[in-house]
Design a protein around this motif. Structure first.
Motif, PDB file in Angstrom:
ATOM      1  N   LEU A 114      29.010  47.131  30.873  1.00  0.00           N
ATOM      2  CA  LEU A 114      29.827  48.299  31.202  1.00  0.00           C
ATOM      3  C   LEU A 114      29.354  49.552  30.477  1.00  0.00           C
ATOM      4  N   ILE A 115      28.158  49.495  29.910  1.00  0.00           N
ATOM      5  CA  ILE A 115      27.595  50.638  29.189  1.00  0.00           C
ATOM      6  C   ILE A 115      26.574  51.350  30.072  1.00  0.00           C
ATOM      7  N   ILE A 116      26.704  52.654  30.185  1.00  0.00           N
ATOM      8  CA  ILE A 116      25.681  53.459  30.848  1.00  0.00           C
ATOM      9  C   ILE A 116      25.366  54.666  29.972  1.00  0.00           C
ATOM     10  N   VAL A 117      24.183  55.209  30.162  1.00  0.00           N
ATOM     11  CA  VAL A 117      23.751  56.410  29.452  1.00  0.00           C
ATOM     12  C   VAL A 117      23.471  57.478  30.500  1.00  0.00           C
ATOM     13  N   THR A 118      24.096  58.629  30.348  1.00  0.00           N
ATOM     14  CA  THR A 118      23.912  59.699  31.329  1.00  0.00           C
ATOM     15  C   THR A 118      23.435  60.975  30.645  1.00  0.00           C
ATOM     16  N   MET A 119      22.744  61.787  31.419  1.00  0.00           N
ATOM     17  CA  MET A 119      22.320  63.111  30.968  1.00  0.00           C
ATOM     18  C   MET A 119      22.756  64.125  32.019  1.00  0.00           C
ATOM     19  N   VAL A 120      23.403  65.183  31.566  1.00  0.00           N
ATOM     20  CA  VAL A 120      23.924  66.207  32.467  1.00  0.00           C
ATOM     21  C   VAL A 120      23.187  67.514  32.207  1.00  0.00           C
ATOM     22  N   LEU A 121      22.621  68.070  33.255  1.00  0.00           N
ATOM     23  CA  LEU A 121      21.954  69.370  33.156  1.00  0.00           C
ATOM     24  C   LEU A 121      22.987  70.463  33.418  1.00  0.00           C
ATOM     25  N   PRO A 122      23.301  71.294  32.422  1.00  0.00           N
ATOM     26  CA  PRO A 122      24.306  72.343  32.628  1.00  0.00           C
ATOM     27  C   PRO A 122      23.860  73.321  33.707  1.00  0.00           C
ATOM     28  N   PRO A 123      24.756  73.680  34.610  1.00  0.00           N
ATOM     29  CA  PRO A 123      24.373  74.553  35.723  1.00  0.00           C
ATOM     30  C   PRO A 123      24.627  76.025  35.441  1.00  0.00           C
ATOM     31  N   MET A 164      28.488  80.217  39.759  1.00  0.00           N
ATOM     32  CA  MET A 164      29.036  81.474  40.282  1.00  0.00           C
ATOM     33  C   MET A 164      29.294  81.303  41.772  1.00  0.00           C
ATOM     34  N   HIS A 165      30.367  81.908  42.259  1.00  0.00           N
ATOM     35  CA  HIS A 165      30.705  81.898  43.678  1.00  0.00           C
ATOM     36  C   HIS A 165      30.800  80.471  44.232  1.00  0.00           C
ATOM     37  N   SER A 166      31.418  79.580  43.462  1.00  0.00           N
ATOM     38  CA  SER A 166      31.669  78.195  43.880  1.00  0.00           C
ATOM     39  C   SER A 166      30.401  77.358  43.987  1.00  0.00           C
ATOM     40  N   PHE A 167      29.289  77.845  43.450  1.00  0.00           N
ATOM     41  CA  PHE A 167      28.047  77.077  43.460  1.00  0.00           C
ATOM     42  C   PHE A 167      27.611  76.796  42.022  1.00  0.00           C
ATOM     43  N   SER A 168      27.399  75.522  41.714  1.00  0.00           N
ATOM     44  CA  SER A 168      26.879  75.133  40.404  1.00  0.00           C
ATOM     45  C   SER A 168      25.391  74.858  40.564  1.00  0.00           C
ATOM     46  N   MET A 169      24.615  75.919  40.463  1.00  0.00           N
ATOM     47  CA  MET A 169      23.183  75.828  40.743  1.00  0.00           C
ATOM     48  C   MET A 169      22.460  75.014  39.679  1.00  0.00           C
ATOM     49  N   ASN A 170      21.638  74.082  40.139  1.00  0.00           N
ATOM     50  CA  ASN A 170      20.816  73.215  39.297  1.00  0.00           C
ATOM     51  C   ASN A 170      21.612  72.100  38.636  1.00  0.00           C
ATOM     52  N   GLN A 171      22.883  71.962  38.990  1.00  0.00           N
ATOM     53  CA  GLN A 171      23.699  70.903  38.394  1.00  0.00           C
ATOM     54  C   GLN A 171      23.183  69.532  38.828  1.00  0.00           C
ATOM     55  N   ARG A 172      23.050  68.624  37.875  1.00  0.00           N
ATOM     56  CA  ARG A 172      22.662  67.255  38.205  1.00  0.00           C
ATOM     57  C   ARG A 172      23.074  66.315  37.085  1.00  0.00           C
ATOM     58  N   LEU A 173      23.277  65.054  37.451  1.00  0.00           N
ATOM     59  CA  LEU A 173      23.606  64.005  36.491  1.00  0.00           C
ATOM     60  C   LEU A 173      22.588  62.885  36.652  1.00  0.00           C
ATOM     61  N   LEU A 174      21.953  62.509  35.549  1.00  0.00           N
ATOM     62  CA  LEU A 174      20.944  61.459  35.549  1.00  0.00           C
ATOM     63  C   LEU A 174      21.501  60.228  34.846  1.00  0.00           C
ATOM     64  N   VAL A 175      21.293  59.064  35.430  1.00  0.00           N
ATOM     65  CA  VAL A 175      21.684  57.796  34.810  1.00  0.00           C
ATOM     66  C   VAL A 175      20.412  57.127  34.298  1.00  0.00           C
ATOM     67  N   LEU A 176      20.333  56.953  32.981  1.00  0.00           N
ATOM     68  CA  LEU A 176      19.131  56.386  32.373  1.00  0.00           C
ATOM     69  C   LEU A 176      19.205  54.863  32.367  1.00  0.00           C
ATOM     70  N   THR A 177      18.100  54.235  32.669  1.00  0.00           N
ATOM     71  CA  THR A 177      18.009  52.775  32.670  1.00  0.00           C
ATOM     72  C   THR A 177      16.927  52.338  31.685  1.00  0.00           C
ATOM     73  N   HIS A 178      16.800  51.020  31.528  1.00  0.00           N
ATOM     74  CA  HIS A 178      15.722  50.479  30.714  1.00  0.00           C
ATOM     75  C   HIS A 178      14.454  50.447  31.566  1.00  0.00           C
ATOM     76  N   GLU A 179      13.415  49.851  31.076  1.00  0.00           N
ATOM     77  CA  GLU A 179      12.154  49.803  31.808  1.00  0.00           C
ATOM     78  C   GLU A 179      12.351  49.184  33.191  1.00  0.00           C
TER      79      GLU A 179
END
Length: 232
Positions: A153-162, A165-180
């Motif tokens: 039940l453990i996950i590691v995530t990385m969020v790129l701050p967007p 403006m005007h209801s658009f979060s430009m460049n927003q993304r969430l990455l889920v990191l895995t092992h090899e």
């Protein structure tokens, strides 16, 4: 296809550290632009993509502040969402208009911040905030969590701050990191509520552009406080 609990235009959508989506601000009628929106929507909604169809939208506690055109929302390091602004007028008009300009700020707290979940919330011990990493590199994270944990039940995530403006979060993304090779993160007990997890960073700037990310440990859907990580 699912139907939202209510109609909404000019809303802001924020990716949360656990993969859920906050939908907040906006109006139920009209469109973006000067004085074109009507019937403000005061009730935020959480969208849970992993829930069964029909159970994915969940209404949250309502705000008393109208936030329409030129409102914004952004994820904070502690898991809250900073919500601010509203100006559906051509100028800053605080009186004499249907929806006055509002420059206040407030914080929305998702349910994973409820005090009863504090014992479950993981705490990142290392690496230090503002550490630098490269592409396709192993990343070791030490963290604390009270009690015995379920490694699945453990996950590691990385969020790129967007840029929002005007209801658009430009460049927003969430990455889920895995092992090899895309496998489940490797978790090792270090004793006395201390654990270590090993993951691998994304291998390409196509998925993870250079820059600063918020790194979160998430256990049972409850994120730690984020730390800043720079992909360089």
């Amino acid at each position: 296809m699912e139907t939202m609990p209510s109609a909404r235009v000019m809303g802001d959508m924020v990716l949360l550290p656990n993969g859920n989506v906050l939908i907040i601000n906006g109006a139920s009628e009209g469109t973006a632009g000067w004085d074109l929106g009507r019937n403000p929507v005061l009730t935020p909604v959480i969208y849970r993509p992993n829930n069964p169809i029909g159970l994915r939208f969940e209404a949250q506690n309502s705000s008393s502040i109208l936030r329409m055109y030129h409102s914004t929302a952004v994820l904070l390091r502690d898991g809250r969402v900073l919500v601010s602004g509203s100006n559906p007028n051509a100028y800053y008009n605080f009186t004499g208009v249907v929806f006055p300009t509002d420059l206040t700020m407030e914080a929305f707290s998702p349910d994973y911040l409820h005090p009863r979940l504090a014992r479950v919330c993981p705490t990142i011990v290392s690496p230090a905030s503002h550490s630098q990493i490269g592409y396709g590199q192993p990343l070791t994270i030490n963290f604390r969590s009270e009690g015995r944990i379920n490694r699945n039940l453990i996950i590691v995530t990385m969020v790129l701050p967007p840029f929002t403006m005007h209801s658009f979060s430009m460049n927003q993304r969430l990455l889920v990191l895995t092992h090899e090779n895309g496998t489940q993160p490797e978790v090792t007990s270090l004793g006395r509520s201390n654990y270590q997890v090993r993951v691998t960073t994304q291998g390409s700037p196509i998925l993870a552009p250079l820059g600063y990310y918020l790194l979160f440990m998430v256990y049972r859907g409850i994120p730690s406080q984020g730390i800043w990580i720079q992909i360089k």
